[in-house]
Design a protein around this motif. Sequence first.
Motif, PDB file in Angstrom:
ATOM      1  N   PRO A   1      -7.263   9.093  -2.953  1.00  0.00           N
ATOM      2  CA  PRO A   1      -6.464   9.999  -2.118  1.00  0.00           C
ATOM      3  C   PRO A   1      -7.133  10.180  -0.758  1.00  0.00           C
ATOM      4  N   ASP A   2      -6.323  10.304   0.286  1.00  0.00           N
ATOM      5  CA  ASP A   2      -6.913  10.442   1.618  1.00  0.00           C
ATOM      6  C   ASP A   2      -6.998  11.885   2.100  1.00  0.00           C
ATOM      7  N   HIS A   3      -6.421  12.831   1.356  1.00  0.00           N
ATOM      8  CA  HIS A   3      -6.572  14.244   1.684  1.00  0.00           C
ATOM      9  C   HIS A   3      -6.134  15.120   0.506  1.00  0.00           C
ATOM     10  N   VAL A   4      -6.446  16.414   0.622  1.00  0.00           N
ATOM     11  CA  VAL A   4      -6.091  17.386  -0.407  1.00  0.00           C
ATOM     12  C   VAL A   4      -5.251  18.478   0.240  1.00  0.00           C
ATOM     13  N   HIS A   5      -4.145  18.817  -0.387  1.00  0.00           N
ATOM     14  CA  HIS A   5      -3.346  19.963   0.046  1.00  0.00           C
ATOM     15  C   HIS A   5      -3.860  21.193  -0.707  1.00  0.00           C
ATOM     16  N   TRP A   6      -4.533  22.112   0.002  1.00  0.00           N
ATOM     17  CA  TRP A   6      -5.056  23.343  -0.597  1.00  0.00           C
ATOM     18  C   TRP A   6      -4.068  24.459  -0.325  1.00  0.00           C
ATOM     19  N   TRP A   7      -3.124  24.695  -1.224  1.00  0.00           N
ATOM     20  CA  TRP A   7      -2.101  25.713  -1.042  1.00  0.00           C
ATOM     21  C   TRP A   7      -2.629  27.088  -1.406  1.00  0.00           C
ATOM     22  N   ASP A   8      -1.957  28.125  -0.915  1.00  0.00           N
ATOM     23  CA  ASP A   8      -2.348  29.502  -1.233  1.00  0.00           C
ATOM     24  C   ASP A   8      -2.268  29.791  -2.726  1.00  0.00           C
TER      25      ASP A   8
ATOM     26  N   ASP B   1       0.822  -1.200   0.000  1.00  0.00           N
ATOM     27  CA  ASP B   1       0.000   0.000   0.000  1.00  0.00           C
ATOM     28  C   ASP B   1       0.863   1.260   0.000  1.00  0.00           C
ATOM     29  N   PRO B   2       0.298   2.361  -0.472  1.00  0.00           N
ATOM     30  CA  PRO B   2       1.034   3.635  -0.451  1.00  0.00           C
ATOM     31  C   PRO B   2       1.333   4.079   0.981  1.00  0.00           C
ATOM     32  N   VAL B   3       2.437   4.813   1.143  1.00  0.00           N
ATOM     33  CA  VAL B   3       2.747   5.401   2.447  1.00  0.00           C
ATOM     34  C   VAL B   3       2.179   6.819   2.541  1.00  0.00           C
ATOM     35  N   HIS B   4       1.812   7.405   1.401  1.00  0.00           N
ATOM     36  CA  HIS B   4       1.226   8.745   1.365  1.00  0.00           C
ATOM     37  C   HIS B   4       0.443   8.842   0.065  1.00  0.00           C
ATOM     38  N   ASN B   5      -0.763   9.389   0.112  1.00  0.00           N
ATOM     39  CA  ASN B   5      -1.643   9.363  -1.048  1.00  0.00           C
ATOM     40  C   ASN B   5      -2.543  10.602  -0.986  1.00  0.00           C
ATOM     41  N   HIS B   6      -2.230  11.625  -1.773  1.00  0.00           N
ATOM     42  CA  HIS B   6      -3.039  12.837  -1.699  1.00  0.00           C
ATOM     43  C   HIS B   6      -3.143  13.554  -3.039  1.00  0.00           C
ATOM     44  N   VAL B   7      -4.022  14.527  -3.066  1.00  0.00           N
ATOM     45  CA  VAL B   7      -4.147  15.435  -4.191  1.00  0.00           C
ATOM     46  C   VAL B   7      -3.484  16.739  -3.779  1.00  0.00           C
ATOM     47  N   CYS B   8      -2.710  17.331  -4.683  1.00  0.00           N
ATOM     48  CA  CYS B   8      -2.003  18.571  -4.373  1.00  0.00           C
ATOM     49  C   CYS B   8      -2.359  19.647  -5.399  1.00  0.00           C
TER      50      CYS B   8
END
Length: 130
Positions: A110-117, A20-27
């Motif tokens: 993906p388990d989360h989304v990084h919403w950057w400025d 399994d992935p160790v990190h899985n997100h949308v950026c």
Amino acid sequence: MPIFHAKCSCGALSLEVDGDPVHNHVCTCTRCQRASGSALAHNVWFPEENVRVVSGENSVWYPQGETTPDVMKAFCRIYGGGGFSKSGTYFPGTVVIAGGTFADPSFPAPDHVHWWDNRPAEPIERLAGN
């Protein structure tokens, strides 16, 4: 332990991943926007030792201005995409693979989304339900 298969759009470059992935997100950061050619990127990290190139050859690109030697992008020599990368100090010892290259409905979302400025403006946030 699951085995996942990823490949580029033309199919020449194929990867196989154990576990399994160790990190899985949308950026949504600018770097991921440019790398994916989209408003966001689905990035999936695996331990480097679990990732194998099964077929095809890749070319490697090192971003200009990077000071960490383990920051790189590998891509299909025929198609120019669908490869893998290393993100340096963000997750050392891992390989990043674009989630879409797995094209498998059983692949973990993906388990989360990084919403950057520097993310795209408001309409994409409405689409994401934020």
